[in-house]
Design a protein around this motif. Sequence first.
Motif, PDB file in Angstrom:
ATOM      1  N   ASP A 183      37.833  58.995  33.783  1.00 34.23           N
ATOM      2  CA  ASP A 183      37.025  59.467  34.903  1.00 34.23           C
ATOM      3  C   ASP A 183      37.815  59.131  36.161  1.00 34.23           C
ATOM      4  OD1 ASP A 183      34.668  60.261  33.405  1.00 34.23           O
ATOM      5  OD2 ASP A 183      34.414  58.129  33.004  1.00 34.23           O
ATOM      6  N   ARG A 211      39.840  60.788  24.807  1.00 40.60           N
ATOM      7  CA  ARG A 211      38.762  60.277  25.662  1.00 40.60           C
ATOM      8  C   ARG A 211      37.643  59.678  24.808  1.00 40.60           C
ATOM      9  NH1 ARG A 211      36.909  61.763  30.915  1.00 40.60           N
ATOM     10  NH2 ARG A 211      34.662  61.551  31.132  1.00 40.60           N
ATOM     11  N   THR A 268      32.520  55.947  45.482  1.00 38.35           N
ATOM     12  CA  THR A 268      33.291  55.390  44.363  1.00 38.35           C
ATOM     13  C   THR A 268      32.663  54.099  43.835  1.00 38.35           C
ATOM     14  OG1 THR A 268      34.795  54.340  45.951  1.00 38.35           O
ATOM     15  CG2 THR A 268      35.473  56.437  45.063  1.00 38.35           C
ATOM     16  N   GLU A 326      29.912  55.121  41.542  1.00 36.45           N
ATOM     17  CA  GLU A 326      30.438  55.644  40.268  1.00 36.45           C
ATOM     18  C   GLU A 326      30.833  54.493  39.337  1.00 36.45           C
ATOM     19  OE1 GLU A 326      32.281  59.869  42.006  1.00 36.45           O
ATOM     20  OE2 GLU A 326      33.568  58.090  41.818  1.00 36.45           O
ATOM     21  N   ASP A 328      29.082  53.176  35.728  1.00 37.89           N
ATOM     22  CA  ASP A 328      29.858  52.916  34.502  1.00 37.89           C
ATOM     23  C   ASP A 328      29.507  51.560  33.908  1.00 37.89           C
ATOM     24  OD1 ASP A 328      31.163  55.306  34.738  1.00 37.89           O
ATOM     25  OD2 ASP A 328      33.100  54.485  35.329  1.00 37.89           O
ATOM     26  N   ARG A 351      38.207  54.273  34.025  1.00 39.13           N
ATOM     27  CA  ARG A 351      38.167  55.031  35.285  1.00 39.13           C
ATOM     28  C   ARG A 351      39.423  54.777  36.120  1.00 39.13           C
ATOM     29  NH1 ARG A 351      34.508  57.808  38.229  1.00 39.13           N
ATOM     30  NH2 ARG A 351      32.867  57.395  36.702  1.00 39.13           N
ATOM     31  N   SER A 409      37.877  58.574  40.329  1.00 46.92           N
ATOM     32  CA  SER A 409      37.210  58.370  41.623  1.00 46.92           C
ATOM     33  C   SER A 409      38.270  58.429  42.713  1.00 46.92           C
ATOM     34  CB  SER A 409      36.511  57.007  41.667  1.00 46.92           C
ATOM     35  OG  SER A 409      35.438  56.962  40.760  1.00 46.92           O
ATOM     36  N   ARG A 451      36.182  55.812  24.887  1.00 47.66           N
ATOM     37  CA  ARG A 451      34.794  55.521  25.234  1.00 47.66           C
ATOM     38  C   ARG A 451      34.074  54.906  24.042  1.00 47.66           C
ATOM     39  NH1 ARG A 451      37.183  57.571  28.917  1.00 47.66           N
ATOM     40  NH2 ARG A 451      36.287  58.573  30.751  1.00 47.66           N
TER      41      ARG A 451
END
Length: 652
Positions: free
Chosen positions: A425, A225, A262, A265, A269, A278, A427, A229
């Motif tokens: 992540d 992860r 969503t 979210e 991001d 995501r 959603s 990122r």
Amino acid sequence: MEISFVSTDVSLKTISGVGEKMYEKLSELGLYTVNDALYHLPSSYRDMTIIPISEVNPDETATVEGVVETTPAVVYFRGGKNRLTVFVTVDGVYLKVMFFNQPFLRNVLSIGDKVMITGKVDLNKQEIKGQSVSKDSDETLKVRYSLQQRMHMKTFQNILKKIFETHPIEYKLPDEITEKYQLMPVDQALYIMHFPESQEVLTHARRTIKFMELFEFQLKIMERRKKERIRNPHYIVDYDNDQLKAFIQTLPFELTEDQKKTTNEICRDLRDNVSMHRLLQGDVGSGKTVVSGIATYAIKTIGEQTALMVPTEVLAKQHYESFTELFGDKLNITLLTASTTKKTRNDVLNQLADGSCDLVIGTHALIEDDIVFDKLSLIIVDEQHRFGVNQRNRLIAKASRRNVLYMTATPIPRTLSITTYGDMDVSTIKTMPKGRRPVITKHHTFDDLDIILNMIASELNKGYSIYVVAPLIEESETIEVENVNEIFEFFIDAFGKENVELVHGQLKADEKAERMARFESLEKKILISTTVIEVGINVPNATLMLIYNAERYGLSTLHQLRGRVGRSDVQSYCILLSNPKTENAHMRMQIMTETTDGFVLSERDLEMRGPGDYFGVRQSGLPQFKVANLIEDYRILEHARQSAIAHVSKGG
């Protein structure tokens, strides 16, 4: 699942008693190092708790204690098989004990020996069919290893004892974790797994090893992860919030609560200085297209581009039509697939290069070397598990800002969401748009075919369309299922050639598209098809789906197929047709008739099929644990995940 208990990979050759021949036998089992041997855990444990003879149930496998009364006698049969017979007294009862193909026991058992015998006890015949015998009355749990007859269990255990004596285990879980979850030290737990003292202590040790496995795997996911990122101010998409709100206001419907959640979210991001990674999941028809369209418009407000990659041309075309219908007056949308004409393809390439294209929707054609974007800032990958990692990465490499949104209409079970998709992540859209009626699902056998044909005729008379799904294209000698060509002929006889269309995977792309178009335009009202319609076709006029040999599909596939109907405010139906002779079909059919919730079905499907086959093929990236079970140990997995996140955040 690789876990290192000793800091270096110490060869088993260094262990006292392991010569060249023994090392060769160990290596044939895939055991080369001390770590390999320590983690070669028992395949099973047999409870050797002694039971009084009066409490043994008929034909129960049990362990009893007795005294040997006679010298063992061995009888040999043809083919080298043999039977050893010995008489023992158990709790005052004189019993004949037989061991098959264990002649070596005659050198182990002597008159007067006190022994524990495990086997099937038949008090009526006053005999025991023995499985194993031991003189160690303290041995309450007998371990069994998968050694493929390369060596005796005791030989392997002696090697393990020497390893434990000479190579201290260095792996330790953080103190705060062992205290919080009341776990054993790992070295103690591992020793007990090989040399169990009691069932209670073994259970405690197993829980410790399960936690260790799941914790280590979660740490690896955290590391993955972290790599995904990428932190850089360049990744901040400073979209125009006022323009985006105005755009949402122009939609001909109000967003559901899950769509709003969503969308927020994803927008958070985009505003972050970390690249988006995501997963957007939701049932067929839940409104993922709208959410991804809003994200696309956010990118447009800064004059940059979005690419949507899908696995099939049919699905690409459906997305293109959906996006154009919803957003065509606000976004410049293009379509690019392998069948795009050369002239159109050149036009699309020019629009991508000069920045005039806001959104390109395409298949693998998007990853070709000559596809160059002006500023690609959002990549959307639909049904991402159908793409290889390299294919996804080739498109991501073309991006100016690395923001990736994965979409799937296959609801992911919670367990796989934490493991396979743990580096993303997530959603979730669960609520369906207003006006949608749940599809009524019914289960019938082939004996009810007349009833089903009457239902189909009724829907046709109302002007609606029908899907009929068949599992095979050609006849099979080994599987008794109707094939798609036979079903096609049957429906022509029943409803006329002018009403029936046939589609399957062996057709050429243009012919398949032509036939699909006739069904979509309502020129043909019945579509006979294989599972090529699982994704990518949208006919709101279709109100009934008949699935032949439904017992041959997993719950998730059946749910995906069922999602082709129920796309309007008209009541729709799904009929599951199964062979009455098929075992275990009834449970799956019952589950399908009881719920239309894709997330409930995904959990049940995982339970029934196991994590390795959830997508129909072995899903790469799924961990293989020695002790932990992704389904049974979900709570431990949750705690291990929370612990891994906390550990990493502290700099562990």
